[in-house]
Design a protein around this motif. Structure first.
Motif, mmCIF file in Angstrom:
data_model
loop_
_atom_site.group_PDB
_atom_site.id
_atom_site.type_symbol
_atom_site.label_atom_id
_atom_site.label_comp_id
_atom_site.label_asym_id
_atom_site.label_seq_id
_atom_site.Cartn_x
_atom_site.Cartn_y
_atom_site.Cartn_z
ATOM 1 N N GLU A 59 0.830 -1.206 0.000
ATOM 2 C CA GLU A 59 0.000 0.000 0.000
ATOM 3 C C GLU A 59 0.866 1.258 0.000
ATOM 4 O O GLU A 59 0.598 2.210 -0.727
ATOM 5 N N ALA A 60 1.896 1.263 0.840
ATOM 6 C CA ALA A 60 2.769 2.435 0.919
ATOM 7 C C ALA A 60 3.523 2.636 -0.387
ATOM 8 O O ALA A 60 3.743 3.777 -0.812
ATOM 9 N N GLY A 61 3.911 1.535 -1.028
ATOM 10 C CA GLY A 61 4.619 1.636 -2.299
ATOM 11 C C GLY A 61 3.787 2.281 -3.390
ATOM 12 O O GLY A 61 4.330 2.824 -4.359
ATOM 13 N N PHE A 67 0.634 10.323 -3.392
ATOM 14 C CA PHE A 67 0.398 11.504 -2.556
ATOM 15 C C PHE A 67 1.496 12.544 -2.739
ATOM 16 O O PHE A 67 1.239 13.744 -2.672
ATOM 17 N N SER A 68 2.720 12.104 -2.972
ATOM 18 C CA SER A 68 3.808 13.054 -3.221
ATOM 19 C C SER A 68 3.561 13.831 -4.506
ATOM 20 O O SER A 68 3.743 15.056 -4.552
ATOM 21 N N ILE A 124 -5.465 6.161 -3.697
ATOM 22 C CA ILE A 124 -6.295 5.513 -2.679
ATOM 23 C C ILE A 124 -6.928 4.246 -3.248
ATOM 24 O O ILE A 124 -6.920 3.186 -2.613
ATOM 25 N N GLY A 125 -7.455 4.344 -4.452
ATOM 26 C CA GLY A 125 -8.076 3.175 -5.085
ATOM 27 C C GLY A 125 -7.094 2.036 -5.293
ATOM 28 O O GLY A 125 -7.395 0.878 -4.991
ATOM 29 N N MET A 126 -5.910 2.341 -5.782
ATOM 30 C CA MET A 126 -4.912 1.293 -5.999
ATOM 31 C C MET A 126 -4.433 0.712 -4.677
ATOM 32 O O MET A 126 -4.165 -0.483 -4.587
ATOM 33 N N GLY A 127 -4.316 1.535 -3.648
ATOM 34 C CA GLY A 127 -3.946 1.018 -2.330
ATOM 35 C C GLY A 127 -4.995 0.067 -1.783
ATOM 36 O O GLY A 127 -4.664 -0.980 -1.222
#
Length: 166
Positions: A59-61, A67-68, A124-127
Motif C-alpha cells: 500500500e505504501a509503495g 500523494f507526493s 487511494i483506489g490502488m492502495g
C-alpha cells in the motif's frame, strides 16, 4: 505586447532524462520481481496468508508516490494562483516556455489541481485494491459465472474424439 519567454535549462533537462532512465530501470526491475513472485504463488496452490507488513509495504509503495505527486501538483497550482502566471517566477523549464498570465494561468492552475485530485483518488483506489488482493479470503470465492450451472450445456449423447460417451 512582447511575449516573454523563459529559456530552457539544459542542466535540468539532463537531470530529468537521467531520472526518467532510473525510474524506467527500477520499474522494469519491479515488474521482474512481481513476475517471479507470481510464478512462486502459482507453483504452490495452497492459500498462504500474507504478512501484515507485506500488505503495508504494498500500500505504501503505491500511495506514497501518488500523494507526493499530488502534493507537488497542489503546490504548483497554489504558486500559479498566487503569482498569476505560469510558469511561476523562479521555476526552471525543460524547454523554451512562453509565460501565460490571466485566464490562461488560472486554467493551468485548475488543471494542476484537478490532476492532483485524480492522482489522490487513483492512489487511494490502488492502495485499497492492493490491500484486497493481498488479504486472506474469509470464505471461498463463488464460482465464476461461466462455470455456473445456469450456463451448463446439456451433454446428452455427446461423444468426444476418443469415442466415449459423456
Amino acid at each position: 505586447m512582447s511575449e516573454t519567454i523563459i529559456p530552457v535549462n539544459s542542466r535540468l533537462r539532463k537531470q530529468a532524462l537521467l531520472w526518467g532512465i532510473i525510474v524506467a530501470v527500477v520499474g522494469a526491475g519491479g515488474l521482474l520481481v512481481l513476475v517471479v513472485y507470481l510464478e512462486d504463488l502459482t507453483a504452490s496452490p495452497q492459500l498462504v496468508p500474507q504478512p501484515a507488513y507485506l500488505r503495508f509495504l504494498a500500500e505504501a509503495g503505491i500511495m506514497v508516490p501518488a500523494f507526493s505527486l499530488a502534493g507537488l501538483l497542489s503546490y504548483l497550482a497554489l504558486k500559479i494562483s498566487r503569482s498569476g502566471q505560469y510558469p511561476p517566477p523562479g521555476m526552471q523549464v525543460l524547454r523554451d516556455t512562453q509565460i501565460r498570465t490571466g485566464r490562461a494561468a488560472r486554467h493551468a492552475a485548475r488543471i494542476c489541481l484537478l490532476s492532483a485530485i485524480v492522482v489522490v483518488l487513483c492512489g487511494i483506489g490502488m492502495g485499497l485494491i492492493m490491500n484486497w488482493l493481498l488479504a486472506e479470503p474469509s470464505r471461498p470465492s463463488p464460482r465464476p459465472l461461466w462455470q455456473s450451472s445456469a450456463f451448463a450445456q446439456p451433454s446428452v449423447g455427446v461423444r468426444h474424439s476418443t469415442g466415449r460417451k459423456v
